[in-house]
Design a protein around this motif. Structure first.
Motif, PDB file in Angstrom:
ATOM      1  N   VAL A   1      35.176 -10.968  18.745  1.00 55.64           N
ATOM      2  CA  VAL A   1      34.265 -10.420  19.756  1.00 55.64           C
ATOM      3  C   VAL A   1      34.234  -8.898  19.682  1.00 55.64           C
ATOM      4  O   VAL A   1      33.159  -8.268  19.732  1.00 55.64           O
ATOM      5  CB  VAL A   1      34.684 -10.909  21.160  1.00 55.64           C
ATOM      6  CG1 VAL A   1      33.913 -10.141  22.238  1.00 55.64           C
ATOM      7  CG2 VAL A   1      34.449 -12.399  21.299  1.00 55.64           C
ATOM      8  N   ILE A   2      35.402  -8.276  19.574  1.00 55.89           N
ATOM      9  CA  ILE A   2      35.471  -6.808  19.500  1.00 55.89           C
ATOM     10  C   ILE A   2      34.751  -6.301  18.249  1.00 55.89           C
ATOM     11  O   ILE A   2      34.007  -5.300  18.289  1.00 55.89           O
ATOM     12  CB  ILE A   2      36.942  -6.351  19.498  1.00 55.89           C
ATOM     13  CG1 ILE A   2      37.590  -6.679  20.841  1.00 55.89           C
ATOM     14  CG2 ILE A   2      37.039  -4.859  19.207  1.00 55.89           C
ATOM     15  CD1 ILE A   2      39.088  -6.415  20.871  1.00 55.89           C
ATOM     16  N   ALA A   3      34.927  -6.996  17.106  1.00 57.16           N
ATOM     17  CA  ALA A   3      34.334  -6.534  15.857  1.00 57.16           C
ATOM     18  C   ALA A   3      32.812  -6.606  15.883  1.00 57.16           C
ATOM     19  O   ALA A   3      32.129  -5.765  15.278  1.00 57.16           O
ATOM     20  CB  ALA A   3      34.886  -7.360  14.690  1.00 57.16           C
ATOM     21  N   HIS A   4      32.239  -7.587  16.572  1.00 50.58           N
ATOM     22  CA  HIS A   4      30.793  -7.794  16.523  1.00 50.58           C
ATOM     23  C   HIS A   4      30.086  -7.375  17.810  1.00 50.58           C
ATOM     24  O   HIS A   4      28.868  -7.580  17.928  1.00 50.58           O
ATOM     25  CB  HIS A   4      30.502  -9.268  16.226  1.00 50.58           C
ATOM     26  CG  HIS A   4      30.919  -9.693  14.854  1.00 50.58           C
ATOM     27  ND1 HIS A   4      30.121  -9.531  13.750  1.00 50.58           N
ATOM     28  CD2 HIS A   4      32.087 -10.248  14.411  1.00 50.58           C
ATOM     29  CE1 HIS A   4      30.757  -9.997  12.678  1.00 50.58           C
ATOM     30  NE2 HIS A   4      31.963 -10.431  13.055  1.00 50.58           N
ATOM     31  N   ALA A   5      30.816  -6.813  18.749  1.00 54.03           N
ATOM     32  CA  ALA A   5      30.187  -6.378  19.997  1.00 54.03           C
ATOM     33  C   ALA A   5      29.100  -5.319  19.771  1.00 54.03           C
ATOM     34  O   ALA A   5      28.013  -5.420  20.372  1.00 54.03           O
ATOM     35  CB  ALA A   5      31.250  -5.871  20.959  1.00 54.03           C
ATOM     36  N   PRO A   6      29.312  -4.284  18.937  1.00 55.21           N
ATOM     37  CA  PRO A   6      28.254  -3.286  18.730  1.00 55.21           C
ATOM     38  C   PRO A   6      26.962  -3.896  18.175  1.00 55.21           C
ATOM     39  O   PRO A   6      25.872  -3.566  18.639  1.00 55.21           O
ATOM     40  CB  PRO A   6      28.881  -2.301  17.733  1.00 55.21           C
ATOM     41  CG  PRO A   6      30.344  -2.442  17.938  1.00 55.21           C
ATOM     42  CD  PRO A   6      30.560  -3.881  18.255  1.00 55.21           C
ATOM     43  N   ALA A   7      27.076  -4.805  17.183  1.00 60.66           N
ATOM     44  CA  ALA A   7      25.883  -5.430  16.618  1.00 60.66           C
ATOM     45  C   ALA A   7      25.173  -6.289  17.660  1.00 60.66           C
ATOM     46  O   ALA A   7      23.938  -6.329  17.724  1.00 60.66           O
ATOM     47  CB  ALA A   7      26.257  -6.274  15.403  1.00 60.66           C
ATOM     48  N   ALA A   8      25.969  -6.980  18.528  1.00 57.94           N
ATOM     49  CA  ALA A   8      25.363  -7.801  19.569  1.00 57.94           C
ATOM     50  C   ALA A   8      24.641  -6.933  20.595  1.00 57.94           C
ATOM     51  O   ALA A   8      23.540  -7.261  21.043  1.00 57.94           O
ATOM     52  CB  ALA A   8      26.432  -8.671  20.227  1.00 57.94           C
ATOM     53  N   GLN A   9      25.243  -5.806  20.975  1.00 55.26           N
ATOM     54  CA  GLN A   9      24.598  -4.910  21.941  1.00 55.26           C
ATOM     55  C   GLN A   9      23.317  -4.313  21.374  1.00 55.26           C
ATOM     56  O   GLN A   9      22.326  -4.149  22.082  1.00 55.26           O
ATOM     57  CB  GLN A   9      25.573  -3.796  22.336  1.00 55.26           C
ATOM     58  CG  GLN A   9      26.759  -4.286  23.162  1.00 55.26           C
ATOM     59  CD  GLN A   9      27.760  -3.190  23.446  1.00 55.26           C
ATOM     60  OE1 GLN A   9      27.575  -2.031  23.034  1.00 55.26           O
ATOM     61  NE2 GLN A   9      28.828  -3.537  24.162  1.00 55.26           N
TER      62      GLN A   9
ATOM     63  N   ASN B   1      31.717 -14.476   9.334  1.00 51.31           N
ATOM     64  CA  ASN B   1      30.535 -15.109   8.734  1.00 51.31           C
ATOM     65  C   ASN B   1      29.769 -15.946   9.750  1.00 51.31           C
ATOM     66  O   ASN B   1      28.526 -15.933   9.779  1.00 51.31           O
ATOM     67  CB  ASN B   1      30.958 -15.985   7.555  1.00 51.31           C
ATOM     68  CG  ASN B   1      31.339 -15.188   6.324  1.00 51.31           C
ATOM     69  OD1 ASN B   1      30.918 -14.049   6.165  1.00 51.31           O
ATOM     70  ND2 ASN B   1      32.155 -15.776   5.459  1.00 51.31           N
ATOM     71  N   LEU B   2      30.495 -16.684  10.595  1.00 54.59           N
ATOM     72  CA  LEU B   2      29.835 -17.525  11.584  1.00 54.59           C
ATOM     73  C   LEU B   2      29.094 -16.683  12.631  1.00 54.59           C
ATOM     74  O   LEU B   2      27.957 -16.997  13.002  1.00 54.59           O
ATOM     75  CB  LEU B   2      30.856 -18.440  12.262  1.00 54.59           C
ATOM     76  CG  LEU B   2      31.535 -19.492  11.371  1.00 54.59           C
ATOM     77  CD1 LEU B   2      32.517 -20.330  12.197  1.00 54.59           C
ATOM     78  CD2 LEU B   2      30.513 -20.396  10.701  1.00 54.59           C
ATOM     79  N   ILE B   3      29.736 -15.614  13.116  1.00 59.05           N
ATOM     80  CA  ILE B   3      29.096 -14.785  14.140  1.00 59.05           C
ATOM     81  C   ILE B   3      27.940 -14.000  13.543  1.00 59.05           C
ATOM     82  O   ILE B   3      26.882 -13.841  14.171  1.00 59.05           O
ATOM     83  CB  ILE B   3      30.144 -13.852  14.790  1.00 59.05           C
ATOM     84  CG1 ILE B   3      31.192 -14.689  15.530  1.00 59.05           C
ATOM     85  CG2 ILE B   3      29.465 -12.882  15.743  1.00 59.05           C
ATOM     86  CD1 ILE B   3      32.325 -13.875  16.103  1.00 59.05           C
ATOM     87  N   THR B   4      28.101 -13.514  12.303  1.00 60.11           N
ATOM     88  CA  THR B   4      27.001 -12.806  11.640  1.00 60.11           C
ATOM     89  C   THR B   4      25.796 -13.719  11.480  1.00 60.11           C
ATOM     90  O   THR B   4      24.646 -13.322  11.694  1.00 60.11           O
ATOM     91  CB  THR B   4      27.465 -12.284  10.267  1.00 60.11           C
ATOM     92  OG1 THR B   4      28.553 -11.377  10.455  1.00 60.11           O
ATOM     93  CG2 THR B   4      26.339 -11.575   9.547  1.00 60.11           C
ATOM     94  N   ASN B   5      26.070 -14.977  11.097  1.00 58.96           N
ATOM     95  CA  ASN B   5      24.988 -15.946  10.973  1.00 58.96           C
ATOM     96  C   ASN B   5      24.335 -16.212  12.327  1.00 58.96           C
ATOM     97  O   ASN B   5      23.103 -16.319  12.440  1.00 58.96           O
ATOM     98  CB  ASN B   5      25.538 -17.253  10.381  1.00 58.96           C
ATOM     99  CG  ASN B   5      24.459 -18.276  10.103  1.00 58.96           C
ATOM    100  OD1 ASN B   5      23.711 -18.153   9.149  1.00 58.96           O
ATOM    101  ND2 ASN B   5      24.383 -19.297  10.948  1.00 58.96           N
ATOM    102  N   ALA B   6      25.152 -16.295  13.401  1.00 54.84           N
ATOM    103  CA  ALA B   6      24.602 -16.525  14.735  1.00 54.84           C
ATOM    104  C   ALA B   6      23.763 -15.344  15.202  1.00 54.84           C
ATOM    105  O   ALA B   6      22.692 -15.513  15.807  1.00 54.84           O
ATOM    106  CB  ALA B   6      25.730 -16.815  15.718  1.00 54.84           C
TER     107      ALA B   6
END
Length: 449
Positions: A309-317, A347-352
């Protein structure tokens, strides 16, 4: 009901044995009964002839022969005699066969008469009915009875062997036919024809072997097609960044493009994408070959999800996507390589993130079952149909065919995730329905002790 090959062979051998025994018993019984009847008749005839000879020797003639019991038939018993006795002049001295004493026998009957010899001279003849025409044996009737029975048993056994041989040939052909078909199909596969299929003729071991062969042939053909497609995809993915790098380099060399930072940024981005693709191929190759180094240790599942979650929070925001984590704090540890599993979750979160629209959400959860912990990555994207679910973990597969390759990633992320999870004794699968988002589930083994 499934019948095994062992059962069928056992029943077939038993059938052959029973048929052989039954034929031998039937023919031997029939022949033995017939031979015994002939033996009894011959013995009776010998006794009758002996009685007649004794009577003539004592009396010197056939007078009053009808007043004594001869051959078990005496006067006044009401039975029809099965034979009659004539003297040398052809006159009947003992009536029978519907002929009376004192009359002469019909013409031709004497030709089938059996001489009655007393002291080397013929004293008369005994004439049997046509249905019982026999000869009186010159030797004891039991001498060749055993040889005739043995010969009959031998012929019966020979017939049973012939029938058993026919049944055996039919059985052998039924067994060798599928094996011959399998051999021919195997030779065709060895020559490169991977579409070979053999007919499944039964549900025993041979049928299962044929089914397995057909599945193997289909899998080989599919692997060949996937390999060809993968080669074409790799060539396409490598050619695109290489073409851009070569094109910009030639334009810079010829002075067509100015050496601006924007031009070098394009070359640098394409080189990084090319390097990332090559690294993904290398990682996938090592993982599938079992040569990827793994450092497995007990890890708390919640910490893995929190890190993701911490690693992908900026991309999600940046895409205005809500990234939500829901996991209990008392989950048991799992035995995994945390760095490799972090790569799986990335990989899973990037795909999501790629397929979730703006203002959507991605939900990360964890739960425990009896033998493992399951990590869920659920998005609110368009979802997938059953055909897409069947191929979502294939190399270079992209669910959105209209998406450009540089927007859709390399197409190796989910294939890498699947290989990494399986190398750590785990499982990964996807669940989805069109319009309802997709859920990727990673099941990891517990750290025992």
């Amino acid at each position: 009901m499934t019948r095994s090959l062992v059962f069928k062979l056992s029943v077939a051998f038993l059938l052959v044995s029973l048929v052989g025994i039954a034929l031998v018993a039937f023919f031997a019984g029939r022949v033995s009964a017939n031979e015994f009847s002939n033996f009894a008749d011959a013995q009776s005839d010998s006794l009758l002839m002996e009685q007649l000879v004794n009577y003539y020797e004592i009396n010197g003639s056939w007078d009053n022969l009808d007043r004594i019991g001869i051959g078990g038939v005496g006067p006044g018993n009401g039975q029809v005699r099965p034979f009659l006795i004539v003297d040398n002049q052809g006159e009947i001295v003992l009536g029978g066969l519907d002929q009376q004493i004192g009359s002469r026998v019909p013409r031709g009957w004497l030709n089938r008469g059996i001489p009655i010899e007393v002291d080397g001279k013929q004293a008369g003849q005994i004439i049997f009915g046509e249905g019982r025409q026999r000869g009186v044996p010159q030797q004891p009737p039991g001498n060749d009875f055993a040889s005739r029975v043995n010969r009959a048993i031998f012929l019966a056994a020979l017939g049973a062997t012939a029938v058993s041989l026919v049944i055996g040939v039919v059985l052998a052909r039924s067994l060798t036919r599928p094996l011959q078909e399998m051999t021919e199909a195997t030779q065709a596969v060895a020559q490169g024809n991977l579409t070979q299929q053999v007919p499944v003729r039964s549900d025993d071991e041979l049928g299962k072997l044929a089914t397995s062969f057909n599945q193997m042939s289909a899998d080989l053909a599919q692997s060949r097609d996937l390999r060809r497609q993968m080669t074409a995809d790799i060539a396409h993915d490598l050619r695109t960044p290489l073409s851009l790098i070569l094109g910009h380099a030639e334009a810079l060399s010829d002075g067509v493009l100015p050496p601006t930072p924007e031009t070098f940024d394009v070359i640098h981005d394409e080189a990084r994408r090319l390097n990332r693709l090559v690294e993904d191929l290398r990682l996938l190759s090592l993982s599938e070959a079992g040569e990827l180094s793994l450092v497995r240790r007990p890890v708390q599942p919640q910490s893995l999800l929190e890190r993701a979650v911490i690693a992908h929070a900026p991309a999600a925001q940046q895409k205005q996507i809500e990234l939500v984590l829901t996991a209990p704090n008392d989950l048991p540890d799992v035995l995994v390589d945390p760095d490799r599993l972090a790569q799986v979750l990335d990989n899973l979160i990037t795909n999501a993130l790629r397929y979730t629209p703006e203002n959507g959400h991605i939900h990360l959860t964890a739960q425990q079952n009896q033998t493992a912990v399951q990590l869920h990555v659920q998005d609110s994207g368009p979802g997938m149909n059953p055909a897409e679910l069947a191929h979502v973990f294939d190399r270079f597969y992209r669910g959105d065919k209209s998406r450009q390759r540089h927007d859709g990633g390399s197409g190796l992320g989910l294939a890498i995730a699947k290989s990494l999870v399986e190398n750590q004794d785990g499982r990964i699968w996807a669940e989805s329905a069109p319009g309802q988002g997709a859920t990727f589930i990673v099941e990891l083994p517990l750290a025992i002790g």
